[in-house]
Design an enzyme around this catalytic site. Structure first.
Site, mmCIF file in Angstrom:
data_model
loop_
_atom_site.group_PDB
_atom_site.id
_atom_site.type_symbol
_atom_site.label_atom_id
_atom_site.label_comp_id
_atom_site.label_asym_id
_atom_site.label_seq_id
_atom_site.Cartn_x
_atom_site.Cartn_y
_atom_site.Cartn_z
ATOM 1 N N HIS A 117 0.834 -11.730 2.476
ATOM 2 C CA HIS A 117 -0.192 -11.014 1.707
ATOM 3 C C HIS A 117 -0.841 -11.904 0.645
ATOM 4 O O HIS A 117 -2.064 -11.932 0.513
ATOM 5 C CB HIS A 117 0.414 -9.772 1.057
ATOM 6 C CG HIS A 117 -0.601 -8.737 0.695
ATOM 7 N ND1 HIS A 117 -0.329 -7.393 0.706
ATOM 8 C CD2 HIS A 117 -1.902 -8.839 0.320
ATOM 9 C CE1 HIS A 117 -1.412 -6.720 0.358
ATOM 10 N NE2 HIS A 117 -2.381 -7.586 0.106
ATOM 11 N N TYR B 114 0.820 -1.210 0.000
ATOM 12 C CA TYR B 114 0.000 0.000 0.000
ATOM 13 C C TYR B 114 0.855 1.261 0.000
ATOM 14 O O TYR B 114 0.351 2.347 -0.289
ATOM 15 C CB TYR B 114 -0.922 0.054 1.221
ATOM 16 C CG TYR B 114 -1.934 -1.049 1.348
ATOM 17 C CD1 TYR B 114 -2.156 -1.976 0.322
ATOM 18 C CD2 TYR B 114 -2.683 -1.186 2.511
ATOM 19 C CE1 TYR B 114 -3.089 -2.988 0.463
ATOM 20 C CE2 TYR B 114 -3.612 -2.198 2.664
ATOM 21 C CZ TYR B 114 -3.810 -3.108 1.641
ATOM 22 O OH TYR B 114 -4.731 -4.113 1.795
#
Length: 262
Positions: free
Chosen positions: A102, A44
């Site tokens: 992730h 991010y």
């Protein structure tokens, strides 16, 4: 979720897309209005933003669950250790409450990757291990390989993309299922079944979707919100009491849309 040293509140803050000074303000506002779970990720590129918002808040660090994720190209054993050091520095914290794999792609090697996560927990640099976007077989493999209990599985989940088997697996193995994109990127507002339930309860489709997820055992959700009004509405949604008729109507939705396929 008995016996946990850390618990996840029904609603956390998803931070993908929150950046710059406005993102810092959003994180600070979220904490001020009652959020106690902040979710970010290396990919991010905003761990520093989340960390600054946390640091500027009056809420004590120990009261907040701080979660981040190791991206797919950093899942080699040594890279997990070094990249987590970077994440903690950007977040401005001594430890992460929850660290995720992730996605199980690219550099992911179940034995070596998960061994690195176990090492981080043993060293006190993280408190809990999570995985994200795993299949049932990948979850079973992780449960078998990890020395520490699996704490959470983060996956896309909303009324237009729902996996009963993933929910059941979380319940049967006593870990959290953390639902991301609970509003299906706004598509929930286009679903007649959700609109009917919302009208019945004098609320909106977002509240219905959040309440539907948060009402399930072992399930929590992390909607993204940048403004105080939406943040407060998301927190309030857990008080919406959906009856069996409402749940059946949501279950009857035939439209299916996955936002983030592998």
């Amino acid at each position: 979720m008995s016996g946990r040293e850390t618990t996840l509140p029904p609603i956390g803050l998803g931070t993908m897309g929150l950046d710059s000074e406005s993102g810092v303000e959003s994180v600070r506002t979220a904490l001020d209005v009652g959020y106690r779970h902040l979710d970010t990720a290396q990919i991010y590129d905003n761990e520093d933003v989340v960390g600054k918002g946390l640091a500027e808040s009056d809420v004590p660090r120990e009261d907040v669950v701080v979660a981040t994720k190791v991206w797919a190209d950093k899942l080699g054993y040594d890279d997990v250790l070094s990249s987590t050091t970077g994440s903690l520095q950007r977040l401005g914290v001594d430890y992460a409450d929850l660290l995720y794999v992730h996605r199980p792609i690219d550099a992911y090697d179940p034995e070596r990757t998960l061994a690195a996560f176990d090492e981080l927990r043993d060293a006190g640099r993280i408190r809990h291990v999570g995985v994200s976007n795993f299949t049932l077989s990948e979850l079973d493999e992780a449960l078998d390989l990890l020395d520490t209990p699996l704490f959470a599985h983060q996956t896309e989940l909303h009324p237009l993309f729902y996996s009963p088997k993933l929910v059941s697996h979380a319940q049967e193995n006593d870990y959290y299922l953390v639902a991301y994109s609970p509003l299906a990127a706004g598509k929930v507002f286009e679903v007649s079944e959700l609109s009917e339930v919302a009208e019945k309860h004098n609320t909106d489709e977002a509240a219905v979707s959040i309440a539907w997820l948060a009402g399930k055992e072992n399930v929590v959700t992390i909607p993204k919100a940048s403004g105080e009004e939406h943040m407060r509405a998301n927190l309030a949604a857990v008080d919406l009491d959906l009856d069996d008729e409402d749940v059946a109507k949501i279950k009857s939705i035939e439209r299916e849309e996955e936002l983030f396929p592998e």
